[in-house]
Motif scaffolding. Structure first.
Motif, mmCIF file in Angstrom:
data_model
loop_
_atom_site.group_PDB
_atom_site.id
_atom_site.type_symbol
_atom_site.label_atom_id
_atom_site.label_comp_id
_atom_site.label_asym_id
_atom_site.label_seq_id
_atom_site.Cartn_x
_atom_site.Cartn_y
_atom_site.Cartn_z
ATOM 1 N N LYS A 17 0.929 -1.331 -0.070
ATOM 2 C CA LYS A 17 -0.050 -0.068 0.074
ATOM 3 C C LYS A 17 1.129 1.258 -0.096
ATOM 4 C CE LYS A 17 -3.599 2.312 2.612
ATOM 5 N NZ LYS A 17 -4.329 2.239 3.805
ATOM 6 N N ASP A 18 1.872 1.090 0.841
ATOM 7 C CA ASP A 18 2.777 2.611 0.822
ATOM 8 C C ASP A 18 3.623 2.766 -0.279
ATOM 9 O OD1 ASP A 18 1.984 2.620 3.419
ATOM 10 O OD2 ASP A 18 3.674 1.767 4.641
ATOM 11 N N ARG A 446 7.131 3.150 -16.204
ATOM 12 C CA ARG A 446 8.485 2.292 -16.196
ATOM 13 C C ARG A 446 9.358 2.448 -14.949
ATOM 14 N NH1 ARG A 446 7.992 1.902 -21.825
ATOM 15 N NH2 ARG A 446 8.195 -0.319 -22.315
ATOM 16 N N GLY A 447 9.455 1.472 -14.010
ATOM 17 C CA GLY A 447 10.310 1.606 -13.015
ATOM 18 C C GLY A 447 9.534 2.506 -11.809
ATOM 19 N N GLN A 448 8.351 2.768 -12.114
ATOM 20 C CA GLN A 448 7.540 3.632 -11.090
ATOM 21 C C GLN A 448 6.476 2.973 -10.619
ATOM 22 O OE1 GLN A 448 7.215 7.701 -12.235
ATOM 23 N NE2 GLN A 448 5.193 7.916 -10.840
ATOM 24 N N PRO A 449 6.302 2.893 -9.122
ATOM 25 C CA PRO A 449 4.889 2.415 -8.658
ATOM 26 C C PRO A 449 3.611 3.051 -9.145
ATOM 27 C CG PRO A 449 6.609 2.581 -6.869
ATOM 28 C CD PRO A 449 7.056 3.366 -8.126
ATOM 29 N N PRO A 450 2.737 2.498 -9.109
ATOM 30 C CA PRO A 450 1.375 3.306 -9.461
ATOM 31 C C PRO A 450 1.167 4.654 -9.108
ATOM 32 C CG PRO A 450 0.911 1.142 -9.346
ATOM 33 C CD PRO A 450 2.168 1.253 -8.625
ATOM 34 N N ALA A 451 0.611 5.454 -9.555
ATOM 35 C CA ALA A 451 0.177 6.914 -8.861
ATOM 36 C C ALA A 451 -1.161 7.215 -9.160
ATOM 37 C CB ALA A 451 1.095 7.918 -9.535
ATOM 38 N N VAL A 452 -2.209 7.226 -8.199
ATOM 39 C CA VAL A 452 -3.508 7.674 -8.195
ATOM 40 C C VAL A 452 -3.956 8.922 -7.577
ATOM 41 C CG1 VAL A 452 -4.021 4.962 -7.835
ATOM 42 C CG2 VAL A 452 -3.783 6.532 -5.974
ATOM 43 N N GLU A 453 -5.200 9.153 -7.971
ATOM 44 C CA GLU A 453 -5.467 10.358 -7.586
ATOM 45 C C GLU A 453 -6.549 10.457 -6.480
ATOM 46 O OE1 GLU A 453 -7.094 14.382 -9.982
ATOM 47 O OE2 GLU A 453 -8.265 12.430 -10.318
ATOM 48 N N LYS A 455 -7.419 8.151 -2.750
ATOM 49 C CA LYS A 455 -7.128 7.085 -1.768
ATOM 50 C C LYS A 455 -7.884 5.701 -1.945
ATOM 51 C CE LYS A 455 -5.417 10.022 1.998
ATOM 52 N NZ LYS A 455 -5.600 10.059 3.408
ATOM 53 N N GLN A 456 -9.107 5.682 -2.568
ATOM 54 C CA GLN A 456 -10.144 4.586 -2.675
ATOM 55 C C GLN A 456 -9.474 3.644 -3.896
ATOM 56 O OE1 GLN A 456 -11.272 7.715 -2.314
ATOM 57 N NE2 GLN A 456 -12.793 8.088 -3.896
ATOM 58 N N GLU A 457 -8.629 4.615 -4.767
ATOM 59 C CA GLU A 457 -8.149 3.644 -5.968
ATOM 60 C C GLU A 457 -6.897 2.754 -5.820
ATOM 61 O OE1 GLU A 457 -7.441 5.979 -9.686
ATOM 62 O OE2 GLU A 457 -7.877 7.878 -8.327
ATOM 63 N N VAL A 458 -6.294 3.082 -4.499
ATOM 64 C CA VAL A 458 -5.240 2.149 -3.863
ATOM 65 C C VAL A 458 -5.694 0.750 -3.774
ATOM 66 C CG1 VAL A 458 -3.598 1.645 -1.962
ATOM 67 C CG2 VAL A 458 -4.262 3.929 -2.806
ATOM 68 N N VAL A 461 -5.851 -1.012 -7.154
ATOM 69 C CA VAL A 461 -4.477 -1.157 -7.659
ATOM 70 C C VAL A 461 -3.937 -2.604 -7.278
ATOM 71 C CG1 VAL A 461 -2.094 -0.614 -7.849
ATOM 72 C CG2 VAL A 461 -4.065 1.084 -8.297
ATOM 73 N N LEU A 462 -4.027 -2.726 -5.697
ATOM 74 C CA LEU A 462 -3.577 -3.745 -5.078
ATOM 75 C C LEU A 462 -3.994 -5.223 -5.281
ATOM 76 C CD1 LEU A 462 -3.194 -2.283 -1.371
ATOM 77 C CD2 LEU A 462 -1.292 -2.808 -3.136
ATOM 78 N N GLU A 463 -5.334 -5.166 -5.931
ATOM 79 C CA GLU A 463 -5.955 -6.521 -6.399
ATOM 80 C C GLU A 463 -5.362 -6.918 -7.644
ATOM 81 O OE1 GLU A 463 -10.037 -5.326 -7.020
ATOM 82 O OE2 GLU A 463 -10.580 -5.469 -5.029
ATOM 83 N N ASP A 464 -4.265 -6.216 -8.598
ATOM 84 C CA ASP A 464 -3.825 -6.758 -9.678
ATOM 85 C C ASP A 464 -2.427 -6.411 -9.540
ATOM 86 O OD1 ASP A 464 -3.119 -7.649 -11.841
ATOM 87 O OD2 ASP A 464 -4.618 -7.018 -13.051
#
Length: 489
Positions: A17-18, A446-453, A455-458, A461-464
């Motif tokens: 998550k972090d 590339r090389g960067q963890p996901p960025a979301v707008e 908090k509920q989107e996190v 993202v963690l599901e896949d």
């Protein structure tokens, strides 16, 4: 296997998550505005120099007459393209080592001071041969700083935005391009109308260069107060000690991305410079339009292009940047010849329609490229790789496009040469985009963890995690090549 490679393999098996960045919308908007200002300033200079070329030729190259004055004036302008790759290499490497924010502030202040200095240079009548030499020096400094400006701005915006809005927000950078050129050309036109030709030759030509200084210092202040991009400050960059960017790292382990980027920028800048830089000369010298009429037509087209650029960025987030580019390239292949037939008709409304067709199709590239190009590279080499490839391609293909087209017209005596040139570049572009470009819209860089707008989107993202870190396999392959290279040594 070295320690860093083991650590990397262990780390990439899990997404926590972090690791996911939740971007601050206000900070992102501020970042887009601050970076767009620098790009606008670069093209503000482009616009004022283009419009003042005749006056500068008379004031700095009086020993030549007629067309030769204009040739030397534009040669002094074009020489900046020669040093842009060196500036890109210098500032790009620093940007990957020290941070995007610092280098973007530095390049902007250098550009502002160089532009201001042009307005302060005495003319040939006052100091002789030293005048054109100083003008040349100022242009070289401008070109050197510009080498790190646009690629750094692309990198900064792409790394600061949420993945699902990267296309739309990055398109704001190209809006800065259009606004800068329109503003520069518009100010020169207004001053010429208000002051008159004689006063413009005496001292009025200096005013646009003076205006660039406060714009530059405002931009410097805004950029100095920006936050560094989350990607550059990520844990992965720190833990793997990957801020030690080097040319060896770029050219040995990222060759494929370099070549793809070189191809994309080459066709993009070829089309871009033919339509926006060459066309005023084509309307004047080939089709017999007056200087002012041709340039004003281009300016009107550029104003109308702004919403098209934003639309391209917006829809790229929804249907993918590859589809938007393929649409534009296909349109260029099908409509370039009809558009140039309209431009050559002699009817002002048909000329405008032809220019607008080309401008709208070009806008599809402009709205997408600022988000697509940074996605080709991993975080640790993104700024440097972009700066090198973008400026080399711009210098070799973009900067030479007007010259090549002019020469081909003189040889073939065909007014459709620009259309054929655009079609050729577009065919190359379709091949590159179709077979070598991976769709990255809505995905993490590339090389960067996901960025979301939000908090509920996190949670989504963690599901896949495999989809979120789609670039893992490529990262592992690079790590293995590094290991093999080190073992061989």
């Amino acid at each position: 296997m070295d320690k860093n490679t083991k650590k990397h393999r262990k780390k990439t098996q899990h997404l926590q998550k972090d690791d996911i960045t939740v971007v601050d919308t206000k900070v992102v908007k501020k970042s887009v505005f601050a970076t767009a200002i620098g790009n606008a300033m670069e093209w503000f200079d482009f616009g004022i120099y283009s419009y003042l070329a005749v006056i500068l030729g008379a004031l700095f190259f009086p020993e030549f007459s007629g067309p030769l004055q204009l040739v030397f004036s534009f040669a002094t302008f074009s020489v900046a393209f020669l040093v842009r790759p060196f500036g890109g290499m210098f500032f790009g490497m620093l940007g990957d080592r020290l941070g995007r924010k610092k280098i973007l502030a530095i390049t902007l202040i250098i550009m502002a001071l160089a532009t201001l200095s042009i307005g302060l240079i005495p003319t040939y009548e006052s100091i002789g041969i030293a005048a054109p030499i100083l003008l040349l020096a100022a242009r070289l400094v401008q070109g050197f700083s510009a080498g790190g400006e646009y690629s750094g701005a692309m990198t900064f915006i792409a790394e600061s935005t949420a993945d699902k809005k990267r296309g739309f927000l990055s398109s704001g950078l190209e809006v800065g391009t259009l606004v800068g050129y329109i503003t520069g050309a518009g100010i020169v036109t207004l001053l010429t109308f208000v002051l008159g030709s004689e006063t413009m030759h005496e001292w009025g030509w200096r005013i646009p260069f003076f205006i660039a200084a406060p714009i530059g210092f405002i931009g410097f202040y805004l950029r100095s107060n920006l936050e560094e991009t989350p990607a550059f400050e990520s844990k992965e960059m720190e833990e793997n000690n990957e801020r030690k960017a080097s040319l060896k790292n770029i050219f040995v382990y990222h060759r494929r991305s370099l070549l793809i980027c070189l191809g994309l920028v080459s066709f993009y800048n070829t089309v871009y410079y033919v339509i926006l830089t060459y066309m005023p000369s084509h309307l004047n010298a080939v089709l017999g339009y007056g200087d002012t009429k041709g340039l004003l037509l281009i300016l009107v087209v550029m104003v109308i292009m702004i919403p098209f650029v934003l639309m391209a960025g917006y829809f790229s987030d929804r249907i993918g940047n590859k589809r938007i580019i393929m649409f534009g390239l296909s349109g260029m292949i099908i409509l370039s010849i009809p558009a140039f037939l309209l431009i050559g008709s002699g009817n002002s409304w048909l000329v405008f329609l032809g220019l607008m067709i080309l401008g709208a199709l070009l806008a599809s590239f402009q709205g997408v490229m600022p988000s697509l190009l940074p996605s080709l590279f991993f975080t640790e080499v993104r700024y440097g790789s972009l700066a090198i490839t973008y400026n080399v391609a711009t210098s070799v293909f973009g900067g030479t496009a007007p010259l090549v087209v002019s020469w081909l017209i003189s040889v073939t005596m065909s007014r459709l040469v620009p259309a054929y040139y655009i079609i050729f570049a577009s065919i190359i572009g379709i091949i590159i985009v179709a077979f070598f470009v991976v769709e990255t819209s809505g995905k993490s860089l590339r090389g960067q963890p996901p960025a979301v707008e939000e908090k509920q989107e996190v949670k989504d993202v963690l599901e896949d995690p495999e989809e979120a870190l789609w670039w893992e396999e490529e990262k592992r392959e690079i790590a293995e090549r590094k290991e093999d290279y080190n073992n061989d040594e």
